[in-house]
Write an enzyme that holds these catalytic residues in place. Structure first.
Site, PDB file in Angstrom:
ATOM      1  N   HIS A 217      63.168 -25.293  17.253  1.00  0.00           N
ATOM      2  CA  HIS A 217      64.411 -24.758  16.874  1.00  0.00           C
ATOM      3  C   HIS A 217      65.304 -24.823  17.943  1.00  0.00           C
ATOM      4  O   HIS A 217      66.356 -25.310  17.750  1.00  0.00           O
ATOM      5  CB  HIS A 217      64.059 -23.246  16.348  1.00  0.00           C
ATOM      6  CG  HIS A 217      65.325 -22.851  15.757  1.00  0.00           C
ATOM      7  ND1 HIS A 217      65.723 -23.092  14.291  1.00  0.00           N
ATOM      8  CD2 HIS A 217      66.583 -22.032  16.383  1.00  0.00           C
ATOM      9  CE1 HIS A 217      66.976 -22.522  14.190  1.00  0.00           C
ATOM     10  NE2 HIS A 217      67.402 -21.982  15.432  1.00  0.00           N
ATOM     11  N   GLU A 218      65.048 -24.332  19.025  1.00  0.00           N
ATOM     12  CA  GLU A 218      65.786 -23.863  20.344  1.00  0.00           C
ATOM     13  C   GLU A 218      66.112 -25.391  20.851  1.00  0.00           C
ATOM     14  O   GLU A 218      67.269 -25.780  21.343  1.00  0.00           O
ATOM     15  CB  GLU A 218      65.572 -23.058  21.216  1.00  0.00           C
ATOM     16  CG  GLU A 218      65.022 -21.733  20.617  1.00  0.00           C
ATOM     17  CD  GLU A 218      66.116 -20.928  19.902  1.00  0.00           C
ATOM     18  OE1 GLU A 218      67.311 -21.194  20.014  1.00  0.00           O
ATOM     19  OE2 GLU A 218      65.574 -20.134  18.886  1.00  0.00           O
TER      20      GLU A 218
ATOM     21  N   ASN B  24      70.683 -21.436  25.032  1.00  0.00           N
ATOM     22  CA  ASN B  24      71.456 -21.747  25.982  1.00  0.00           C
ATOM     23  C   ASN B  24      71.107 -23.088  26.836  1.00  0.00           C
ATOM     24  O   ASN B  24      70.074 -23.267  26.811  1.00  0.00           O
ATOM     25  CB  ASN B  24      71.374 -20.468  27.270  1.00  0.00           C
ATOM     26  CG  ASN B  24      70.956 -19.269  26.849  1.00  0.00           C
ATOM     27  OD1 ASN B  24      71.952 -18.685  25.973  1.00  0.00           O
ATOM     28  ND2 ASN B  24      69.946 -18.499  27.083  1.00  0.00           N
TER      29      ASN B  24
ATOM     30  N   GLU C 106      73.010 -23.112  12.425  1.00  0.00           N
ATOM     31  CA  GLU C 106      71.773 -22.716  12.348  1.00  0.00           C
ATOM     32  C   GLU C 106      70.973 -23.069  10.858  1.00  0.00           C
ATOM     33  O   GLU C 106      69.730 -23.305  10.750  1.00  0.00           O
ATOM     34  CB  GLU C 106      71.971 -21.168  12.082  1.00  0.00           C
ATOM     35  CG  GLU C 106      72.390 -20.343  13.366  1.00  0.00           C
ATOM     36  CD  GLU C 106      71.190 -20.650  14.429  1.00  0.00           C
ATOM     37  OE1 GLU C 106      70.074 -21.063  14.066  1.00  0.00           O
ATOM     38  OE2 GLU C 106      71.685 -20.315  15.811  1.00  0.00           O
TER      39      GLU C 106
ATOM     40  N   GLU D 114      75.017 -14.986  22.859  1.00  0.00           N
ATOM     41  CA  GLU D 114      75.756 -15.374  21.641  1.00  0.00           C
ATOM     42  C   GLU D 114      75.458 -14.137  20.658  1.00  0.00           C
ATOM     43  O   GLU D 114      74.620 -13.014  21.185  1.00  0.00           O
ATOM     44  CB  GLU D 114      74.689 -16.491  21.160  1.00  0.00           C
ATOM     45  CG  GLU D 114      75.009 -16.583  19.532  1.00  0.00           C
ATOM     46  CD  GLU D 114      74.293 -17.728  18.885  1.00  0.00           C
ATOM     47  OE1 GLU D 114      73.468 -18.243  19.317  1.00  0.00           O
ATOM     48  OE2 GLU D 114      74.743 -18.013  17.684  1.00  0.00           O
TER      49      GLU D 114
ATOM     50  N   HIS E  54      68.693 -27.286  18.913  1.00  0.00           N
ATOM     51  CA  HIS E  54      69.930 -26.846  18.931  1.00  0.00           C
ATOM     52  C   HIS E  54      70.557 -27.820  20.147  1.00  0.00           C
ATOM     53  O   HIS E  54      71.934 -27.729  20.067  1.00  0.00           O
ATOM     54  CB  HIS E  54      69.885 -25.379  19.489  1.00  0.00           C
ATOM     55  CG  HIS E  54      69.965 -24.438  18.154  1.00  0.00           C
ATOM     56  ND1 HIS E  54      70.964 -24.841  17.211  1.00  0.00           N
ATOM     57  CD2 HIS E  54      69.508 -23.316  18.011  1.00  0.00           C
ATOM     58  CE1 HIS E  54      70.914 -23.650  16.579  1.00  0.00           C
ATOM     59  NE2 HIS E  54      69.909 -22.813  16.941  1.00  0.00           N
TER      60      HIS E  54
ATOM     61  N   ALA F 285      65.056 -16.075  20.020  1.00  0.00           N
ATOM     62  CA  ALA F 285      65.139 -16.851  21.264  1.00  0.00           C
ATOM     63  C   ALA F 285      66.538 -17.312  21.434  1.00  0.00           C
ATOM     64  O   ALA F 285      67.087 -17.286  20.307  1.00  0.00           O
ATOM     65  CB  ALA F 285      64.212 -18.106  21.091  1.00  0.00           C
ATOM     66  N   MET F 286      66.879 -17.970  22.283  1.00  0.00           N
ATOM     67  CA  MET F 286      68.277 -18.300  22.624  1.00  0.00           C
ATOM     68  C   MET F 286      68.546 -19.989  23.098  1.00  0.00           C
ATOM     69  O   MET F 286      67.632 -20.001  24.376  1.00  0.00           O
ATOM     70  CB  MET F 286      69.154 -17.395  23.444  1.00  0.00           C
ATOM     71  CG  MET F 286      70.709 -17.786  23.377  1.00  0.00           C
ATOM     72  SD  MET F 286      71.262 -17.797  22.003  1.00  0.00           S
ATOM     73  CE  MET F 286      72.772 -18.874  22.474  1.00  0.00           C
TER      74      MET F 286
HETATM   75 ZN   LIG Z   1      69.252 -20.992  16.118  1.00  0.00          ZN
END
Ligand SMILES: [Zn+2]
Length: 878
Positions: free
Chosen positions: A305-306, A273, A328, A129, A309, A270-271
């Site tokens: 949060h992650e 995926n 977001e 991203e 998502h 952080a991400m």
């Molecule tokens: Zn986010």
């Protein structure tokens, strides 16, 4: 890197993709310097395409092409065109699906930008991203192209024993030459920005979670061996988040496996995926002796949060990057709710608003102001902003306030049901809220397209039991938006009687103690009846809208609200307003050369807070906090950094002097020798005690020096140790050099603790700070290729030390520009973040303006400027 003026991308130019990619088969032969990527793409024409072209254009950057074929036939050089950013195949079938096979080579070790596939310590990992996938292979790298991915990873078994990708593991085996392979399949179609792979020598910390419907999910956190003992809190946070999302939003996890990998080198936090989150170590690793209470809170928040998502972002994703706030803003709102529920909603709300007002309001008032749904960008990486995230969350929160918790939940249910598996827009989100609640939110939509922080001016009139509030709204012009339309602003309010109790009133025929009114006009009157006396108004409770509130109040009224307001946010806010007023009075005295005197109203108000035996100790610590220098500066026509600092320090010292016995008593009452257990009462105790310690330090007396040094040397948890070290460093304590040295020696092998050591020195307000920062640049532990380290020194100094960064001689500015130019070639994304330190240059005096613009021009004129840095620097100058 480019030399030509980079292109701007506009929301209004959006068109659906001409082609779709249903399946992707990836094979990686992993190597530090020469990774071979084979991609098989099942492509078909998009029935919604508006183009008649027979060509297929894929995005790709910094890739070495080995070969390309269409339906098994190798393409010749004349069949396609390669540019720096694209690969165009001139003719592809329009009437049937077809297969493209591409083979290319990438160099992870040379990838210091940390986008695509890169090397972090000895581990290979990815960040896709927003547009990192195009640095892995040529692809339709845009979020509205969703594909099912199968990924086979091949690597040396000793160097890369662990091979991870999205979804479920479907096979593994050994190969000759000491190599092995693992194959993964993700059953959910996803945009390529959610692709991830990780390879390395990693240990796995495993647990499991049983979902509400009884499915058992394997949970795995992968870290380097020496960090295995620091994963407990992250794992517990993950389980808490999974349960919370089921209970609060009715959302259950969908795969059988959820993995988190912690990496040292990461541009962001952080991400998310799919099934394989990649995290900055900062938001995973914690042990009481290495991480502070606030680290623990951040870890819980980011893990949440992650995880959240997975629905708000992955199952329902964004159509294009202009819609970033769709995932977001919504997900930040969800993680704020989660963190509030886990700890103290009052404290969490104050912390979030404090950050919003200090940093996002500044962004909204400067040259980089943009709506939460921007209309144009040069580099999308520059739009991962406080506006998109934090103001975006405030907009979602206003929907929650307007529709009520039950109505908001109905809207969310409809949104997820209607759009599961789709790439959608902010408009789709608002539409679901409208349809589920049978309401109309036309005017509310302006929050998505209008930039800037609205200002509400309130006047009150009381007559015969009837209070009339006249509210005017306005919004200052922002770049490309000179005129603003009135917004729909929810204002939550209540009234206080003379004895401090809630005053009942009648609004629109109903009796109540609290109401939420909707401001929709530029000027509007609200009438409240059946009041027995003129009340004290408590407006914008819980900070019900992201606005600046202007209402005339004297210090006594603010002190009254600080004592009695039943709304925890407004009670804290009254104290902040009171202190701010006093500080601005002192600033005027400083500028006029007058002698400064302490304010008795403030001292008595603080005495009452210190005497209060209220249960929420963290909240009490917040009541004792002084407004940030950045927040104070944001309210001045011309920021006077020295006067702000001097006035604020004067207030701190007068409170410490007048109330030293009280601060000592509260300190002693809550100081315990403790291991650092993370529970609300222990966290509150430490927070309140350390707030007292900070005040006592201002006295610059031998017994306060001894108090800080003793706490530093005896602390068994990082919260107490770093608070004491901060007290030592931000004073003339004779033990300073020795404490700094002993802290470094104790923690030199813990990268995240060393970051704290850098930050503490970079944000110090003592006179020698700039020299210290320069010498720290030469410290063996400093490294420009590690984003956390850059943020801990360069970022902390330029963004959290206004006094020294804005030094009159311009040394701070020159220092930052040099670092930006150095980072531009190493890591454009981090370099662009650092330029932000200059964005507010118009707010300062003419000498500083000249110094800052000179540095900005020097940056813009740098050869081979990345488009990341170009966009921020040139827009700052515009
Ligand atoms: Zn986010």
């Amino acid at each position: 890197m480019r030399d030509a003026t980079p292109q701007t991308v506009y929301l209004k130019d959006y068109t659906p993709p001409d082609y779709l990619i249903d399946q992707v088969e990836l094979v990686f032969e992993l190597d530090e310097q020469r990774t071979l990527v084979r991609a098989g793409l099942d492509v078909r024409r998009n029935p919604d395409s508006r183009s008649a072209s027979e060509a297929l254009t894929l995005f790709g950057e910094e890739l070495l092409l080995v070969g390309i074929s269409l339906d098994g036939q190798a393409l010749a050089a004349g069949d396609y065109t390669l540019s720096d950013e694209t690969l165009t195949i001139h003719r592809v079938p329009g009437d049937r699906p077809f297969r493209i096979d591409i083979e290319n080579i990438i160099d992870p070790q040379a990838n210091t930008a940390l986008e695509g596939l890169y090397l972090s310590s000895s581990m290979l990992c990815t960040q896709c991203e927003a547009q990192g996938f195009r640095k892995i292979t040529w692809f339709l790298d845009r979020p509205d192209v969703m594909s099912r991915f199968t990924t086979k990873l091949i690597a040396d078994k000793t160097q890369y024993p662990v091979l991870l990708s999205n979804g479920n593991k479907i096979g593994a085996g050994n190969l000759d030459g000491g190599r092995h392979w693992v194959a993964w399949q993700d059953p959910f179609a996803k945009p390529c920005y959610l692709f991830a792979l990780v390879a390395g020598q990693l240990e796995c910390v495993a647990d499991e979670f049983t979902t509400v419907s009884g499915r058992r999910i394997a949970l795995e956190i992968f870290v380097e061996a020496h960090n295995v003992d620091k994963c407990g809190h992250a794992m517990q946070s993950l389980k808490n988040a999974m349960r919370w999302d089921e209970e609060t939003y009715g959302l259950e996890y969908d795969l059988d496996l959820y993995m988190i990998v912690a990496v040292d080198h990461f541009n962001m936090g952080a991400m998310e995926n799919k099934g394989l989150n990649v995290f900055n170590t900062k938001f995973v690793l914690a042990r009481p002796d290495t991480a502070t209470d606030s680290d623990y809170e951040h870890i819980e928040g980011v893990i949440g949060h992650e995880y959240f998502h997975n629905w708000s972002g992955n199952r329902v994703t964004c159509r294009d990057w202009f819609q970033l706030s769709l995932k977001e803003g919504f997900t930040v709102f969800r993680d704020q709710q989660f963190s509030g529920d886990r700890s103290s909603p009052a404290v969490k709300r104050i912390e979030d608003v404090n950050m919003l007002r200090t940093r996002q309001f500044a962004e909204d008032a400067g040259p980089l102001a943009h709506p939460i749904r921007p209309e144009a960008y040069i580099e999308i990486n520059n739009f991962y902003t406080l506006t998109v995230y934090e103001k975006g969350a405030e907009v979602v929160r206003m929907l929650h306030t307007l529709l009520g918790a039950a109505g908001f939940r109905q809207g969310c249910d409809m949104y997820f049901k209607r759009h599961d598996g789709q790439a959608v827009t902010c408009e789709d989100f608002v539409k679901a809220m409208e349809d589920a609640n049978g309401v109309e939110l036309t005017q509310f939509r302006r929050w998505y397209s209008q930039a800037g922080t609205p200002v509400l001016e309130v006047e009150q009139a009381f007559d015969a039991g009837r209070l009339t509030l006249t509210v005017k709204q306005s919004c200052p012009p922002t770049p490309n938006q000179p005129e603003k339309l009135p917004l729909h602003v929810p204002i939550k309010l209540g009234f206080l009687a003379a004895d401090g109790s809630p005053a009942r009133f009648q609004y629109r025929g109903e009796f109540c103690e609290e109401a939420t009114v909707s401001l929709t006009e530029a000027e509007q009157r609200f009438v409240f009846e059946s009041l027995t006396e003129k009340p004290i108004v408590s407006l914008l409770r819980g900070f019900s809208a992201p606005v600046t509130l202007k209402i005339d109040r004297d210090p006594e009224e603010l002190a009254f609200l600080l004592s009695y307001d039943s709304d925890t946010f407004n009670r804290w806010e009254a104290g902040q307003q009171l202190v701010s007023r006093i500080i601005f009075g002192l600033i005027a005295d400083i500028q006029a050369g007058r002698t400064l005197t302490a304010n008795p109203v403030l001292i008595e108000a603080f005495r009452a807070i210190l005497a209060d035996a209220g249960a929420d100790l963290s909240y009490r610590a917040l009541l004792l906090s002084l407004p940030d220098e950045g927040y104070l500066g944001g309210q001045m026509a011309v920021v006077d950094v020295e006067a702000i600092h001097q006035a604020r320090e004067f207030v701190r010292l007068s409170l410490a002097t007048a109330l030293s016995a009280e601060f000592q008593r509260v300190y002693a009452e809550h100081h315990q020798d403790e291991s650092g257990c993370f529970d609300a009462s222990a966290v509150g105790r430490r927070r309140l005690k350390n707030a007292c310690l900070s005040y006592l330090t201002a006295l610059e007396k031998p017994d306060s020096y001894a108090l800080a040094e003793t706490q530093f040397r005896s602390a068994r948890n990082m919260t107490d140790q770093i608070a004491a070290l901060s007290a030592v460093v931000n004073s003339r304590n004779p033990a300073k050099a020795d404490c700094l040295d002993s802290f470094y020696r104790q923690w030199q092998r813990e990268a995240l603790v060393v970051d704290k050591w850098f930050t503490l020195q970079a944000t110090c307000h003592m006179p020698e700070t700039f020299a210290t920062v320069q010498s720290l640049m030469q410290h063996p532990a400093f490294d420009m290729k590690t984003p956390n380290r850059v943020r801990s020194l360069v970022g902390a100094f330029s963004q959290s030390n206004p006094l020294h960064f804005h030094a009159r001689n311009g040394d701070g500015y020159r220092f930052l520009a040099d670092r930006v130019i150095e980072l531009n070639t190493l890591n454009p994304q981090i370099a662009a973040r650092m330029v932000g330190g200059f964005a507010q240059w118009r707010r300062y005096d003419t000498d500083r303006q000249a110094l800052m613009t000179r540095e900005l021009r020097r940056i813009v004129e740098t050869e081979h400027l990345s488009k990341d840095v170009y966009e921020i620097a040139s827009k700052s100058l515009a």
